[in-house]
Structure formats: structure tokens, C-alpha cells
Design a protein around this motif. Structure first.
Motif, PDB file in Angstrom:
ATOM      1  N   ASP A 308       0.706  -1.330  -0.171  1.00 26.03           N
ATOM      2  CA  ASP A 308      -0.041  -0.026   0.142  1.00 26.03           C
ATOM      3  C   ASP A 308       0.772   1.184   0.099  1.00 26.03           C
ATOM      4  OD1 ASP A 308      -2.437  -1.600  -0.057  1.00 26.03           O
ATOM      5  OD2 ASP A 308      -2.385  -1.448   2.055  1.00 26.03           O
ATOM      6  N   HIS A 309       1.757   1.349  -0.952  1.00 26.26           N
ATOM      7  CA  HIS A 309       2.667   2.371  -1.159  1.00 26.26           C
ATOM      8  C   HIS A 309       3.605   2.538   0.049  1.00 26.26           C
ATOM      9  CE1 HIS A 309       0.829   3.341  -4.886  1.00 26.26           C
ATOM     10  NE2 HIS A 309      -0.544   3.398  -4.382  1.00 26.26           N
ATOM     11  N   THR A 310       3.884   1.627   0.934  1.00 30.22           N
ATOM     12  CA  THR A 310       4.620   1.749   2.173  1.00 30.22           C
ATOM     13  C   THR A 310       5.740   0.761   1.916  1.00 30.22           C
ATOM     14  OG1 THR A 310       2.762   2.868   3.366  1.00 30.22           O
ATOM     15  CG2 THR A 310       4.665   1.926   4.632  1.00 30.22           C
ATOM     16  N   LEU A 311       6.942   1.527   2.261  1.00 29.51           N
ATOM     17  CA  LEU A 311       7.891   0.430   2.251  1.00 29.51           C
ATOM     18  C   LEU A 311       8.230  -0.071   3.775  1.00 29.51           C
ATOM     19  CD1 LEU A 311      10.613  -0.887   1.088  1.00 29.51           C
ATOM     20  CD2 LEU A 311      11.896   1.158   1.809  1.00 29.51           C
ATOM     21  N   LEU A 312       7.876  -1.475   4.098  1.00 32.00           N
ATOM     22  CA  LEU A 312       8.214  -2.154   5.381  1.00 32.00           C
ATOM     23  C   LEU A 312       9.519  -2.887   5.409  1.00 32.00           C
ATOM     24  CD1 LEU A 312       4.732  -3.395   5.558  1.00 32.00           C
ATOM     25  CD2 LEU A 312       5.492  -1.464   6.352  1.00 32.00           C
ATOM     26  N   ILE A 313      10.309  -2.793   6.408  1.00 32.94           N
ATOM     27  CA  ILE A 313      11.415  -3.249   6.659  1.00 32.94           C
ATOM     28  C   ILE A 313      11.214  -3.864   7.877  1.00 32.94           C
ATOM     29  CG2 ILE A 313      13.963  -3.344   6.676  1.00 32.94           C
ATOM     30  CD1 ILE A 313      13.963  -0.956   4.701  1.00 32.94           C
ATOM     31  N   GLN A 314      11.356  -5.331   8.040  1.00 32.22           N
ATOM     32  CA  GLN A 314      11.461  -5.974   9.439  1.00 32.22           C
ATOM     33  C   GLN A 314      12.801  -6.730   9.550  1.00 32.22           C
ATOM     34  OE1 GLN A 314       7.633  -7.814  11.010  1.00 32.22           O
ATOM     35  NE2 GLN A 314       6.835  -7.665   8.868  1.00 32.22           N
ATOM     36  N   GLN A 342      10.493  10.996   6.405  1.00 28.01           N
ATOM     37  CA  GLN A 342       9.275  10.902   6.950  1.00 28.01           C
ATOM     38  C   GLN A 342       9.052   9.432   7.008  1.00 28.01           C
ATOM     39  OE1 GLN A 342       9.838  13.254   4.157  1.00 28.01           O
ATOM     40  NE2 GLN A 342      10.036  14.676   5.568  1.00 28.01           N
ATOM     41  N   GLY A 343       9.631   8.867   7.848  1.00 27.69           N
ATOM     42  CA  GLY A 343       9.334   7.436   8.056  1.00 27.69           C
ATOM     43  C   GLY A 343       9.406   7.329   9.514  1.00 27.69           C
ATOM     44  N   LEU A 361       8.372   3.389   5.680  1.00 28.49           N
ATOM     45  CA  LEU A 361       8.685   4.515   4.977  1.00 28.49           C
ATOM     46  C   LEU A 361       7.517   4.692   3.825  1.00 28.49           C
ATOM     47  CD1 LEU A 361      10.674   6.813   4.385  1.00 28.49           C
ATOM     48  CD2 LEU A 361      11.731   5.477   2.617  1.00 28.49           C
ATOM     49  N   PRO A 362       6.903   5.856   3.844  1.00 22.90           N
ATOM     50  CA  PRO A 362       5.846   6.074   2.739  1.00 22.90           C
ATOM     51  C   PRO A 362       6.575   6.130   1.285  1.00 22.90           C
ATOM     52  CG  PRO A 362       5.920   7.991   4.243  1.00 22.90           C
ATOM     53  CD  PRO A 362       6.592   6.882   4.804  1.00 22.90           C
ATOM     54  N   ILE A 363       6.087   5.540   0.387  1.00 22.42           N
ATOM     55  CA  ILE A 363       6.711   5.940  -1.205  1.00 22.42           C
ATOM     56  C   ILE A 363       5.968   6.942  -1.838  1.00 22.42           C
ATOM     57  CG2 ILE A 363       7.522   4.537  -3.134  1.00 22.42           C
ATOM     58  CD1 ILE A 363       8.945   3.631  -0.743  1.00 22.42           C
ATOM     59  N   TYR A 364       6.956   8.089  -2.089  1.00 17.50           N
ATOM     60  CA  TYR A 364       6.181   9.115  -2.780  1.00 17.50           C
ATOM     61  C   TYR A 364       6.468   9.172  -4.131  1.00 17.50           C
ATOM     62  CZ  TYR A 364       5.103  10.952   1.911  1.00 17.50           C
ATOM     63  OH  TYR A 364       4.613  10.669   3.255  1.00 17.50           O
ATOM     64  N   GLN A 365       7.576   8.649  -4.500  1.00 20.42           N
ATOM     65  CA  GLN A 365       8.340   8.584  -5.900  1.00 20.42           C
ATOM     66  C   GLN A 365       9.134   7.567  -5.923  1.00 20.42           C
ATOM     67  OE1 GLN A 365      10.126  12.389  -6.141  1.00 20.42           O
ATOM     68  NE2 GLN A 365      11.958  11.682  -4.816  1.00 20.42           N
TER      69      GLN A 365
END
Length: 373
Positions: A308-314, A342-343, A361-365
Motif C-alpha cells: 500500500d505504497h509503504t516500504l516495510l522493513i522488518q 518521513q518514516g 517509509l511512505p513511497i512518494y516517488q
């Protein structure tokens, strides 16, 4: 749940030897006529393989328990099958040497001695008879091997600590670099922008009174703007860019050098700006450094995906969790770095044990920025 058969980092050195050893053990035991019968022999082999499997993956009390079970099975084989199977004690002698507790290693060494003496006693033999005198050097080797393996693993651990120290030094250098950049921005770019502001205000007052003088001021503003752009490029070009892929690969090598398996699961990640990659790379480095220093983990999973346009790192480990670890500046550093782009960063205890670090982290571009523009 995905089960693994053999540690990846040991495949090159041990896999072939272990496979050949297990095949020969199965052949020797299953063709032997013992009081346990075929199915009893098969059950003992399964216990041996189970002990071996547990010993491969754990370094705590489970390693000690599995090694004691393995020595017990080998003792039974030595009594009822043949003496030469005592050679297989080398496998568990090697494993027990990897235990984190010196007490566990000491107990394992005592178990090795008992294994040989029980077999000697049950078979009415003597260590000085020919059949036992051949095995005497093997017993000595098995008694010494855990100590040698412990020394080797300790040396590897010290090497990892040295790597961590080098990382800390690098972080101090980066902190000094950031302070230098801040000073440069304040002393050079700040002064230039202040002059542009003052001249713009002066031009606004002159534009109706003296157009010629206003044009001269505009030329000065244009010159200063070009100078400011040049100063920005100089500062940015001095910043150290850390590619995300490069940091992941370096982290994998570092974790392997200290005996922790790092499993990387990576989805379809878009091309990220240089600053974003650098902040994420430094955050991952901080999280994995904490795993090495505090977690006492054997495995660690690094997952990267976009949802959903969000980079998730676990970053998940199977260590002792946060309860026994004092919080330091590392978690706060991750949060500050993610805040720059902005993460967010959240560190929690995992329900199954260990620690779970979540970076969002939201992915804007998806295009990569040009640092010189």
C-alpha cells in the motif's frame, strides 16, 4: 513455518562429511543383529539424527541436551554393534564445543569420557587391550576437540566485535562529517542566502525609484544565486552515499562472520532516492549491530517489501528480546534517521521470542534523485 535441514554457512565445510558419516552409520547399524532388532536399531538411528539436527541449530541448553542424547546413543551402539562407532563421538564433540556456556562444554567433555569408559566396562575390555588401545587416541581427541572448537569460535566472536568497533568508529566519523556539513552550510550557504534576501528587499524598494540600479541589484542576486547553487553542489558531493543493496550484502557477511545466519527476504522494491537509501542503510546497520551485541541470537530475518505504497522493513531475531537488554542510543538513532525521510521506526518484543524492528517509509516517488541538481 519453513524448516531448514542444514545451516547454510556450514555447507561448504561439513555437509559432505556429515552425509557420508550418516550413510555409513545407517549401513553398519541396520545390518547388525542386536537385541533391539531392526526396528529398534532404526529407532536409535532416528534418535541420533534428531540429536544431530538439534545440535546443528542451537547453542543453548538444547545443544547440551541433544549432545548428551547423542553420546548415549553412541554408547549403546558401541556396546551392542561395534566399538568403532565410538568414532562418531567426534560429531557431537565438535557441536558441544560451539556451546555458549563453558559449563555446558565441561559437561559434554565429562559425557565423552563416560561414553568410552561405560563401553569399556560393559564389554569387559581394557583400555590397554589392543582393541581399546586403538580407540584411546580417538578418546583423547574427542576430549580436546570441544576446547579447540571453543577457542576457534571465540576468535571468530572477537573478530565480529572488532568489526563492530570499526562500525562504531565509522559512525563517529560520519557524525563528525555531518557536523562539518552543518558548519559549512551555516558559514557559506547561510551567509549567501542572507545577502540574497537583503538585496531582494533593496531591489523591491528601488524598482520604482531607480530602474537602472534595480537591474544591477538583480544581476548581483543572480550571481549570488549561482554561487549558492555551487555551494550546495559542493556540500552534497562530499556526502557519503550508502546504497541499500550494498549495506544488505555487507550485513550478511558481517553476521556470518559472528556465527549468526541472516536470511534476507526481498520483494519488489522501487528505486529510492540517495538520501532515503542512506538513512535506511544506516538504520538497518544499527539494528543488526544491536542483534550482534545484545540478542544472543542464532538466526535473524531481514524482510523488505512494499505494501500500500509503504516500504516495510522488518528485522526479526530469535534472541533474548528487549527485557534483558538496556535501551541505548541505537533505537533513538534509527527513529531520528527515519524521521528525516518521513518514516518511522518501532522496536518491540516478538511474541515467539527475540526482537522485532519495524521500519516504515511512505513511497512518494520511484525515481532516484540526482544529488547534483
Amino acid at each position: 513455518m519453513k524448516y531448514k535441514i542444514y545451516p547454510r554457512e556450514q555447507i561448504r565445510q561439513y555437509l559432505l562429511f556429515d552425509v557420508i558419516s550418516v550413510v555409513f552409520l545407517c549401513y553398519i547399524v541396520l545390518r547388525s543383529d542386536t537385541i533391539f532388532g531392526f526396528w529398534g536399531n532404526l529407532l536409535l538411528i532416528m534418535l541420533f539424527l534428531f540429536s544431530f539436527y538439534i545440535g546443528l541449530w542451537y547453542r543453548d541448553g538444547r545443544l547440551l541436551a541433544s549432545s548428551l542424547l547423542g553420546f548415549s546413543v553412541i554408547t549403546i551402539f558401541g556396546i551392542y554393534v561395534e566399538l568403532n562407532i565410538l568414532f562418531y563421538g567426534l560429531i557431537f564433540a565438535d557441536l558441544i564445543g560451539r556451546a555458549k556456556s563453558k559449563v555446558h562444554i565441561g559437561i559434554g567433555i565429562v559425557a565423552i569420557a563416560l561414553m568410552f569408559f561405560i563401553v569399556q566396562w560393559k564389554t569387559d575390555g581394557s583400555l590397554f587391550k589392543q582393541e581399546f588401545s586403538i580407540l584411546l587416541p580417538i578418546m583423547v581427541v574427542q576430549l580436546i576437540l570441544p576446547i579447540l572448537i571453543y577457542i576457534k569460535e571465540r576468535a571468530k566472536s572477537l573478530k565480529g566485535e572488532l568489526e563492530i568497533a570499526n562500525l562504531q568508529i565509522e559512525k563517529l566519523i560520519q557524525q563528525e562529517e555531518r557536523q562539518r556539513i552543518a558548519r559549512d552550510l551555516h558559514d557559506t550557504l547561510g551567509q549567501t542566502l542572507t545577502m540574497i534576501k537583503l538585496k531582494s528587499e533593496l531591489t523591491a524598494r528601488l524598482i520604482d525609484k531607480d530602474s537602472f540600479e534595480a537591474k544591477q541589484e538583480l544581476k548581483d542576486i543572480l550571481t549570488m544565486t549561482r554561487r549558492a547553487l555551487h555551494q550546495v553542489r559542493e556540500v552534497v558531493s562530499d556526502m557519503k552515499f550508502i546504497p541499500l543493496e550494498s549495506e544488505i550484502e555487507n550485513s550478511r557477511k558481517l553476521m556470518q562472520s559472528v556465527g549468526i545466519e541472516l536470511i534476507v527476504k526481498k520483494g519488489d522494491i522501487p528505486l529510492l532516492p540517495s538520501v532515503t537509501q542512506t538513512m535506511l542503510a544506516l538504520s538497518i546497520r544499527e539494528a543488526l549491530t544491536n542483534v550482534i551485541k545484545h540478542s544472543k541470537a542464532a538466526h535473524c530475518i531481514l524482510e523488505l517489501d512494499v505494501i500500500d505504497h509503504t516500504l516495510l522493513i522488518q528485522i526479526k531475531d530469535n534472541g533474548i528480546g528487549l527485557a534483558k537488554v538496556q535501551s541505548g542510543n541505537g533505537i533513538q538513532s534509527m527513529k531520528e534517521r527515519l524521521r528525516v525521510v518521513q518514516g518511522t521506526a518501532v522496536v518491540t518484543n516478538s511474541p515467539r521470542g527475540g526482537t522485532n524492528v519495524m521500519l516504515k517509509l511512505p513511497i512518494y516517488q520511484t525515481g532516484k534523485e540526482n544529488p547534483t541538481s
